[in-house]
Design a protein around this motif. Sequence first.
Motif, PDB file in Angstrom:
ATOM      1  N   LEU A 132       0.816  -1.208   0.000  1.00 42.87           N
ATOM      2  CA  LEU A 132       0.000   0.000   0.000  1.00 42.87           C
ATOM      3  C   LEU A 132       0.853   1.262   0.000  1.00 42.87           C
ATOM      4  O   LEU A 132       1.996   1.257   0.466  1.00 42.87           O
ATOM      5  N   THR A 133       0.278   2.355  -0.483  1.00 44.60           N
ATOM      6  CA  THR A 133       0.945   3.651  -0.382  1.00 44.60           C
ATOM      7  C   THR A 133       0.898   4.090   1.080  1.00 44.60           C
ATOM      8  O   THR A 133       0.093   3.577   1.884  1.00 44.60           O
ATOM      9  N   PRO A 134       1.741   5.051   1.488  1.00 43.91           N
ATOM     10  CA  PRO A 134       1.675   5.539   2.873  1.00 43.91           C
ATOM     11  C   PRO A 134       0.281   6.001   3.279  1.00 43.91           C
ATOM     12  O   PRO A 134      -0.167   5.728   4.397  1.00 43.91           O
ATOM     13  N   ARG A 135      -0.443   6.695   2.390  1.00 41.05           N
ATOM     14  CA  ARG A 135      -1.782   7.147   2.728  1.00 41.05           C
ATOM     15  C   ARG A 135      -2.732   5.969   2.892  1.00 41.05           C
ATOM     16  O   ARG A 135      -3.531   5.912   3.837  1.00 41.05           O
ATOM     17  N   GLU A 136      -2.681   5.003   1.984  1.00 38.38           N
ATOM     18  CA  GLU A 136      -3.540   3.831   2.086  1.00 38.38           C
ATOM     19  C   GLU A 136      -3.253   3.058   3.363  1.00 38.38           C
ATOM     20  O   GLU A 136      -4.173   2.580   4.046  1.00 38.38           O
ATOM     21  N   ALA A 137      -1.973   2.933   3.706  1.00 40.57           N
ATOM     22  CA  ALA A 137      -1.593   2.196   4.914  1.00 40.57           C
ATOM     23  C   ALA A 137      -2.118   2.884   6.162  1.00 40.57           C
ATOM     24  O   ALA A 137      -2.613   2.229   7.093  1.00 40.57           O
ATOM     25  N   GLU A 138      -2.045   4.226   6.200  1.00 40.41           N
ATOM     26  CA  GLU A 138      -2.554   4.946   7.370  1.00 40.41           C
ATOM     27  C   GLU A 138      -4.071   4.812   7.486  1.00 40.41           C
ATOM     28  O   GLU A 138      -4.610   4.598   8.578  1.00 40.41           O
ATOM     29  N   LEU A 139      -4.783   4.922   6.378  1.00 40.08           N
ATOM     30  CA  LEU A 139      -6.228   4.744   6.400  1.00 40.08           C
ATOM     31  C   LEU A 139      -6.609   3.340   6.879  1.00 40.08           C
ATOM     32  O   LEU A 139      -7.510   3.175   7.714  1.00 40.08           O
ATOM     33  N   ALA A 140      -5.920   2.334   6.354  1.00 41.31           N
ATOM     34  CA  ALA A 140      -6.231   0.953   6.731  1.00 41.31           C
ATOM     35  C   ALA A 140      -5.922   0.694   8.197  1.00 41.31           C
ATOM     36  O   ALA A 140      -6.711   0.054   8.909  1.00 41.31           O
ATOM     37  N   ALA A 141      -4.783   1.187   8.678  1.00 43.01           N
ATOM     38  CA  ALA A 141      -4.402   0.973  10.072  1.00 43.01           C
ATOM     39  C   ALA A 141      -5.375   1.667  11.017  1.00 43.01           C
ATOM     40  O   ALA A 141      -5.747   1.120  12.070  1.00 43.01           O
ATOM     41  N   THR A 142      -5.796   2.874  10.651  1.00 40.81           N
ATOM     42  CA  THR A 142      -6.723   3.622  11.502  1.00 40.81           C
ATOM     43  C   THR A 142      -8.072   2.921  11.586  1.00 40.81           C
ATOM     44  O   THR A 142      -8.623   2.716  12.680  1.00 40.81           O
ATOM     45  N   GLY A 143      -8.621   2.539  10.445  1.00 38.12           N
ATOM     46  CA  GLY A 143      -9.905   1.856  10.446  1.00 38.12           C
ATOM     47  C   GLY A 143      -9.864   0.547  11.218  1.00 38.12           C
ATOM     48  O   GLY A 143     -10.764   0.247  12.014  1.00 38.12           O
ATOM     49  N   LYS A 144      -8.819  -0.231  10.997  1.00 42.22           N
ATOM     50  CA  LYS A 144      -8.701  -1.517  11.687  1.00 42.22           C
ATOM     51  C   LYS A 144      -8.617  -1.320  13.201  1.00 42.22           C
ATOM     52  O   LYS A 144      -9.266  -2.034  13.973  1.00 42.22           O
ATOM     53  N   ALA A 145      -7.825  -0.345  13.638  1.00 46.60           N
ATOM     54  CA  ALA A 145      -7.643  -0.122  15.067  1.00 46.60           C
ATOM     55  C   ALA A 145      -8.938   0.333  15.740  1.00 46.60           C
ATOM     56  O   ALA A 145      -9.299  -0.147  16.824  1.00 46.60           O
ATOM     57  N   VAL A 146      -9.654   1.257  15.107  1.00 45.34           N
ATOM     58  CA  VAL A 146     -10.877   1.780  15.731  1.00 45.34           C
ATOM     59  C   VAL A 146     -11.970   0.712  15.749  1.00 45.34           C
ATOM     60  O   VAL A 146     -12.679   0.553  16.752  1.00 45.34           O
ATOM     61  N   PHE A 147     -12.117  -0.053  14.676  1.00 46.04           N
ATOM     62  CA  PHE A 147     -13.096  -1.136  14.688  1.00 46.04           C
ATOM     63  C   PHE A 147     -12.732  -2.188  15.738  1.00 46.04           C
ATOM     64  O   PHE A 147     -13.614  -2.748  16.401  1.00 46.04           O
ATOM     65  N   GLY A 148     -11.450  -2.467  15.886  1.00 47.46           N
ATOM     66  CA  GLY A 148     -11.026  -3.420  16.908  1.00 47.46           C
ATOM     67  C   GLY A 148     -11.378  -2.947  18.309  1.00 47.46           C
ATOM     68  O   GLY A 148     -11.766  -3.752  19.173  1.00 47.46           O
ATOM     69  N   TRP A 149     -11.257  -1.637  18.524  1.00 42.34           N
ATOM     70  CA  TRP A 149     -11.625  -1.083  19.833  1.00 42.34           C
ATOM     71  C   TRP A 149     -13.126  -1.223  20.068  1.00 42.34           C
ATOM     72  O   TRP A 149     -13.558  -1.624  21.157  1.00 42.34           O
ATOM     73  N   THR A 185      -4.770   3.405  22.874  1.00 42.47           N
ATOM     74  CA  THR A 185      -3.616   2.792  22.230  1.00 42.47           C
ATOM     75  C   THR A 185      -2.623   2.383  23.309  1.00 42.47           C
ATOM     76  O   THR A 185      -2.320   3.163  24.215  1.00 42.47           O
ATOM     77  N   ASP A 186      -2.113   1.174  23.226  1.00 40.06           N
ATOM     78  CA  ASP A 186      -1.162   0.672  24.219  1.00 40.06           C
ATOM     79  C   ASP A 186       0.271   0.994  23.796  1.00 40.06           C
ATOM     80  O   ASP A 186       0.703   0.581  22.714  1.00 40.06           O
ATOM     81  N   PRO A 187       1.045   1.710  24.640  1.00 37.75           N
ATOM     82  CA  PRO A 187       2.436   2.000  24.284  1.00 37.75           C
ATOM     83  C   PRO A 187       3.326   0.761  24.468  1.00 37.75           C
ATOM     84  O   PRO A 187       3.246   0.074  25.488  1.00 37.75           O
ATOM     85  N   VAL A 219       4.781  -0.808  27.908  1.00 38.27           N
ATOM     86  CA  VAL A 219       5.138   0.175  28.922  1.00 38.27           C
ATOM     87  C   VAL A 219       4.125   0.072  30.053  1.00 38.27           C
ATOM     88  O   VAL A 219       2.914   0.033  29.804  1.00 38.27           O
ATOM     89  N   GLU A 220       4.606   0.033  31.294  1.00 33.83           N
ATOM     90  CA  GLU A 220       3.713  -0.103  32.435  1.00 33.83           C
ATOM     91  C   GLU A 220       3.276   1.267  32.954  1.00 33.83           C
ATOM     92  O   GLU A 220       3.959   2.274  32.716  1.00 33.83           O
ATOM     93  N   PRO A 221       2.140   1.340  33.664  1.00 33.88           N
ATOM     94  CA  PRO A 221       1.710   2.611  34.251  1.00 33.88           C
ATOM     95  C   PRO A 221       2.791   3.212  35.142  1.00 33.88           C
ATOM     96  O   PRO A 221       3.459   2.496  35.904  1.00 33.88           O
ATOM     97  N   ALA A 256      -3.881  -3.027  19.031  1.00 36.45           N
ATOM     98  CA  ALA A 256      -4.003  -1.594  19.340  1.00 36.45           C
ATOM     99  C   ALA A 256      -2.748  -1.071  20.027  1.00 36.45           C
ATOM    100  O   ALA A 256      -2.791  -0.629  21.174  1.00 36.45           O
ATOM    101  N   SER A 257      -1.625  -1.092  19.335  1.00 35.60           N
ATOM    102  CA  SER A 257      -0.371  -0.663  19.950  1.00 35.60           C
ATOM    103  C   SER A 257       0.241   0.507  19.197  1.00 35.60           C
ATOM    104  O   SER A 257      -0.008   0.708  18.010  1.00 35.60           O
ATOM    105  N   LEU A 258       1.042   1.278  19.916  1.00 37.01           N
ATOM    106  CA  LEU A 258       1.930   2.255  19.310  1.00 37.01           C
ATOM    107  C   LEU A 258       3.341   1.848  19.691  1.00 37.01           C
ATOM    108  O   LEU A 258       3.706   1.867  20.873  1.00 37.01           O
ATOM    109  N   MET A 259       4.115   1.438  18.695  1.00 36.39           N
ATOM    110  CA  MET A 259       5.465   0.940  18.938  1.00 36.39           C
ATOM    111  C   MET A 259       6.442   2.109  19.006  1.00 36.39           C
ATOM    112  O   MET A 259       6.527   2.911  18.076  1.00 36.39           O
TER     113      MET A 259
END
Length: 322
Positions: A132-149, A185-187, A219-221, A256-259
């Motif tokens: 995917l292009t960078p824009r397509e990848a960001e759209l796909a990642a965002t949609g997948k993450a929010v639906f997963g939540w 999002t989990d760090p 990362v822990e609290p 749902a992570s941010l690496m």
Amino acid sequence: MKHAETVTFGGSALDRDGALRDDADALAAAARHPAARAILFWRGKPLIKNENPASLALLPMDHPVLAQASLEGIYLGKEDGAARFACDLSAWEPDDLDAESLGGFLDPSEQHHPELPETMVFAELRRVMTWLTPREAELAATGKAVFGWHESHGFCARCGEKSQITQGGWQRKCPACGASHFPRTDPVVIMLITHGNNVLMGRSPGWPEGMYSLLAGFVEPGETLEAAVRREVFEESGVRIGQVSYLASQPWPFPASLMFGCAGVALSDEITIDPVEIEDALWISREDMMQVFAGDHPKILPARKGAIAHFLLENWLADRLD
């Protein structure tokens, strides 16, 4: 833009247009615009055009298949001034579904909906992310993450009542106690740990034979990124870490992570693994890692392309971790 922002799922500068999320009338008008498009998901898999080159499929908002969507659409933002939404088709059950192929470490299966062209299929995002292009990848990642939540947060965490989707999919509101809930999002820290000319690699139980990666952990609290790097590396490998620095970040919607990619300098090269945490850990020289990336190493496979581990290792080899 820093080179570090070219990691997969990063750097496309999508206009998320957050101000529109709370205006239901404006969202409805944006969805009716002829240039508006929807990205379709099936059980976390985005719909792609499996052509050469492959691309993320964008459907007009009046496409008949969208009438089967099982959740309200997620407003992702604007692309060239036109609205982009994510819609979920998970309630659809393919006739030839092989359930055993779903949810594995690598899902090679593709699903085709009969109301869509033959070239459009649902495919595992980890498998196709580099297509995917960078824009397509960001759209796909965002949609997948929010639906997963939404899938795992359908009820109010305060009182247990079923909550309702609001703000273009970016909030759940409890009708009973009024509590508001937002996607989380989990760090996670992932560490390029070096000792001289060597880098520390490890593998988890159940990974495919030959697969190694950089060490990583949540990362822990109450913990800083630097402290998390030192703690996770010591817990998993027994290696003490001195200097720690930040390198790059990557959204990782699995689920749902941010690496947070970090560099760490080891104070010694002695390894004592925790078998509960990892199966193996070892030091790999820069020269051997070049052999790994070439696919010629007798023991270790290259890191998965598109993942931040591959990005960090590739740039470590090229000496351009900026």
